[in-house]
Design an enzyme around this catalytic site. Structure first.
Site, PDB file in Angstrom:
ATOM      1  N   ASN A   9       0.865  -1.175   0.000  1.00 54.33           N
ATOM      2  CA  ASN A   9       0.000   0.000   0.000  1.00 54.33           C
ATOM      3  C   ASN A   9       0.908   1.234   0.000  1.00 54.33           C
ATOM      4  O   ASN A   9       1.503   1.556   1.020  1.00 54.33           O
ATOM      5  CB  ASN A   9      -0.885  -0.020   1.259  1.00 54.33           C
ATOM      6  CG  ASN A   9      -1.688   1.253   1.433  1.00 54.33           C
ATOM      7  OD1 ASN A   9      -1.812   2.053   0.491  1.00 54.33           O
ATOM      8  ND2 ASN A   9      -2.245   1.453   2.619  1.00 54.33           N
ATOM      9  N   TRP A  10       0.982   1.874  -1.155  1.00 54.71           N
ATOM     10  CA  TRP A  10       1.896   3.030  -1.272  1.00 54.71           C
ATOM     11  C   TRP A  10       1.322   4.285  -0.617  1.00 54.71           C
ATOM     12  O   TRP A  10       2.013   5.295  -0.511  1.00 54.71           O
ATOM     13  CB  TRP A  10       2.202   3.306  -2.748  1.00 54.71           C
ATOM     14  CG  TRP A  10       3.174   2.345  -3.362  1.00 54.71           C
ATOM     15  CD1 TRP A  10       3.846   1.329  -2.739  1.00 54.71           C
ATOM     16  CD2 TRP A  10       3.616   2.327  -4.730  1.00 54.71           C
ATOM     17  NE1 TRP A  10       4.659   0.682  -3.637  1.00 54.71           N
ATOM     18  CE2 TRP A  10       4.540   1.266  -4.862  1.00 54.71           C
ATOM     19  CE3 TRP A  10       3.308   3.090  -5.855  1.00 54.71           C
ATOM     20  CZ2 TRP A  10       5.168   0.968  -6.074  1.00 54.71           C
ATOM     21  CZ3 TRP A  10       3.922   2.801  -7.068  1.00 54.71           C
ATOM     22  CH2 TRP A  10       4.846   1.746  -7.169  1.00 54.71           C
ATOM     23  N   LYS A  11       0.073   4.244  -0.225  1.00 52.87           N
ATOM     24  CA  LYS A  11      -0.596   5.426   0.354  1.00 52.87           C
ATOM     25  C   LYS A  11      -0.396   6.637  -0.577  1.00 52.87           C
ATOM     26  O   LYS A  11      -0.323   6.461  -1.789  1.00 52.87           O
ATOM     27  CB  LYS A  11      -0.072   5.694   1.762  1.00 52.87           C
ATOM     28  CG  LYS A  11      -0.092   4.448   2.646  1.00 52.87           C
ATOM     29  CD  LYS A  11       0.142   4.744   4.086  1.00 52.87           C
ATOM     30  CE  LYS A  11       0.198   3.435   4.853  1.00 52.87           C
ATOM     31  NZ  LYS A  11       0.203   3.611   6.279  1.00 52.87           N
ATOM     32  N   HIS A  99      -9.448   1.162   5.049  1.00 52.52           N
ATOM     33  CA  HIS A  99      -8.157   1.329   5.716  1.00 52.52           C
ATOM     34  C   HIS A  99      -8.349   2.276   6.908  1.00 52.52           C
ATOM     35  O   HIS A  99      -9.141   3.215   6.839  1.00 52.52           O
ATOM     36  CB  HIS A  99      -7.125   1.892   4.728  1.00 52.52           C
ATOM     37  CG  HIS A  99      -5.729   1.853   5.270  1.00 52.52           C
ATOM     38  ND1 HIS A  99      -5.260   2.785   6.148  1.00 52.52           N
ATOM     39  CD2 HIS A  99      -4.712   0.971   5.061  1.00 52.52           C
ATOM     40  CE1 HIS A  99      -4.004   2.482   6.465  1.00 52.52           C
ATOM     41  NE2 HIS A  99      -3.655   1.384   5.815  1.00 52.52           N
ATOM     42  N   GLU A 101      -6.712   4.677   7.963  1.00 47.37           N
ATOM     43  CA  GLU A 101      -6.508   6.110   7.675  1.00 47.37           C
ATOM     44  C   GLU A 101      -7.759   6.701   7.026  1.00 47.37           C
ATOM     45  O   GLU A 101      -8.084   7.877   7.236  1.00 47.37           O
ATOM     46  CB  GLU A 101      -5.266   6.284   6.791  1.00 47.37           C
ATOM     47  CG  GLU A 101      -3.992   6.053   7.603  1.00 47.37           C
ATOM     48  CD  GLU A 101      -2.813   5.505   6.826  1.00 47.37           C
ATOM     49  OE1 GLU A 101      -2.829   5.550   5.586  1.00 47.37           O
ATOM     50  OE2 GLU A 101      -1.872   5.018   7.473  1.00 47.37           O
ATOM     51  N   GLU A 169      -5.259  -5.126  10.711  1.00 46.74           N
ATOM     52  CA  GLU A 169      -4.236  -4.103  10.909  1.00 46.74           C
ATOM     53  C   GLU A 169      -4.487  -3.382  12.232  1.00 46.74           C
ATOM     54  O   GLU A 169      -5.275  -2.416  12.270  1.00 46.74           O
ATOM     55  CB  GLU A 169      -4.278  -3.087   9.770  1.00 46.74           C
ATOM     56  CG  GLU A 169      -4.060  -3.701   8.400  1.00 46.74           C
ATOM     57  CD  GLU A 169      -3.469  -2.690   7.437  1.00 46.74           C
ATOM     58  OE1 GLU A 169      -2.386  -2.949   6.931  1.00 46.74           O
ATOM     59  OE2 GLU A 169      -4.086  -1.624   7.222  1.00 46.74           O
ATOM     60  N   GLY A 175       2.578   2.141  10.717  1.00 49.86           N
ATOM     61  CA  GLY A 175       3.513   3.249  10.539  1.00 49.86           C
ATOM     62  C   GLY A 175       4.230   3.668  11.818  1.00 49.86           C
ATOM     63  O   GLY A 175       4.844   4.724  11.876  1.00 49.86           O
ATOM     64  N   SER A 215       3.578  -2.246  10.270  1.00 47.31           N
ATOM     65  CA  SER A 215       5.041  -2.218  10.403  1.00 47.31           C
ATOM     66  C   SER A 215       5.704  -3.538   9.997  1.00 47.31           C
ATOM     67  O   SER A 215       6.655  -3.985  10.638  1.00 47.31           O
ATOM     68  CB  SER A 215       5.447  -1.814  11.820  1.00 47.31           C
ATOM     69  OG  SER A 215       5.015  -0.488  12.082  1.00 47.31           O
ATOM     70  N   GLY A 236       2.788  -1.199   4.251  1.00 47.87           N
ATOM     71  CA  GLY A 236       2.785   0.219   3.905  1.00 47.87           C
ATOM     72  C   GLY A 236       4.190   0.715   3.619  1.00 47.87           C
ATOM     73  O   GLY A 236       4.739   0.525   2.538  1.00 47.87           O
ATOM     74  N   GLY A 237       4.811   1.336   4.622  1.00 45.72           N
ATOM     75  CA  GLY A 237       6.114   1.987   4.450  1.00 45.72           C
ATOM     76  C   GLY A 237       7.161   1.139   3.738  1.00 45.72           C
ATOM     77  O   GLY A 237       7.853   1.627   2.838  1.00 45.72           O
TER      78      GLY A 237
END
Ligand code: PEP
Length: 256
Positions: A9-11, A99, A101, A169, A175, A215, A236-237
Site C-alpha cells: 500500500n503506497w498510500k 483502511h 486512515e 491491521e 507506521g 510495520s 505500507g512503508g
C-alpha cells in the site's frame, strides 16, 4: 483458495518519476525481475494518479494492481471520487477498503465500508477489507468487540468469499514501527476466522485469505507470514522501497 499474498500500500506516495524508479530499479535488476520466481501473489496499490503507469510497468509480470479506495456509486456528481467500475476499466483487480486512515481522516464508517465492498464485488473488483483496533481499544480490552463489529458489518451477504480478502491491521502498529508479535497477530486472525465461520461456514472460514498489516519489514516478514493463520501481509512503508519490498515478497524463497 488460501495462498500467501503480499500487498503493498503506497498510500499518498510516489510521483511519476518515483514510480518509474521503483520499477526500473537502481542496481540493474528491475523490481519485476527481482520477484519473478515467487509463488506468492503480489499486489501493488499505488495512488489513483499512478495506476495507469503501474499497470504499464507490471504488464506481463506476476504483479496484480490494486487501488486504495473507491466510491460506492457507479457514476454521477461526486467530485473527486472514483467508482469501482472505473477501476475495472483501468485494469485494476483489487481495492483496499476501510483502511484505518480512511476511517480516521475521512470519516468512513462500517456502513460506508460495507457499501463500498458491495459496489466493488458487483463489478468484479476484489476488496481487501481492513479491520483493526486502536491502542486505546486494546488497552481497554475491547479489541475483540471492535474487530467483531467491523468484520460482521463489512463482509458481504454473499456465500462465496473467494474474491474477498481481510487485512487485520491493529492501528497502533501502522507506521509506528511497533509490530504485533507473530503469536498475537495469529491469535487475532484466528479470532477473525472464527467470526467468518459463524457468519458463513467452516469451509469459507478455512479458505478466506486474511493478511496481517502493521510495520511489516524484511526483518519480521518471515516470522509473521509463517504463522498458520496468517496468509501474508498488507505492507505500507516498507513497500515503497523496491529492494526491501522484494525481500518481503521473497520471504519464503529457497536459497540456492
Ligand atoms: C498500511 O498502510 O496498511 C500499513 C500496514 O502501513 P505500515 O506497514 O507502514 O505500518
Amino acid at each position: 483458495m488460501r495462498r500467501k499474498v503480499i500487498a503493498g500500500n503506497w498510500k499518498m506516495n510516489k510521483d511519476f518519476g518515483e514510480v518509474e524508479q521503483f520499477f526500473v530499479g537502481t542496481n540493474g535488476v528491475s523490481f519485476c525481475d527481482s520477484i519473478r520466481g515467487t509463488k506468492n501473489e503480489v499486489i501493488i496499490c499505488p495512488p489513483f494518479i499512478d495506476i495507469a503507469q503501474t499497470v504499464r510497468f507490471t504488464e506481463g509480470s506476476n504483479i496484480h494492481v490494486g487501488a486504495q479506495n473507491c466510491y460506492f456509486e457507479k457514476n454521477g456528481a461526486y467530485t473527486g471520487e472514483t467508482s469501482a467500475s472505473m477501476l475495472i476499466g483501468a485494469n485494476v483487480e483489487y481495492v483496499i477498503i476501510g483502511h484505518s486512515e480512511r476511517r480516521q481522516y475521512f470519516n468512513e464508517t462500517n456502513e460506508i465500508v460495507s457499501f463500498k465492498v458491495n459496489a466493488a464485488l458487483k463489478v468484479g473488483l476484489k476488496p481487501i477489507i481492513c479491520v483493526g483496533e486502536t491502542l486505546k481499544e486494546r488497552q481497554e480490552g475491547v479489541q475483540k468487540q471492535v474487530i467483531e463489529n467491523q468484520v460482521r458489518s463489512s463482509l458481504p451477504s454473499i456465500s462465496d468469499l473467494s474474491n474477498v480478502m481481510i487485512a487485520y491491521e491493529p492501528i497502533w502498529a501502522i507506521g509506528t514501527g511497533k509490530t504485533a508479535t507473530p503469536k498475537d497477530a495469529n491469535e487475532a486472525i484466528k479470532f477473525i476466522r472464527s467470526i467468518v465461520k459463524d457468519m458463513y461456514d467452516n469451509d469459507v472460514a478455512n479458505d478466506v485469505i486474511i493478511l496481517y498489516g502493521g510495520s511489516v519489514k524484511a526483518s519480521n516478514a518471515k516470522a509473521l507470514f509463517e504463522m498458520p493463520d496468517i496468509d501474508g501481509g498488507l505492507v505500507g512503508g516498507a513497500s515503497l522501497d523496491p529492494i526491501e519490498f522484494a525481500e518481503i515478497v521473497n520471504f519464503n524463497k529457497k536459497q540456492v
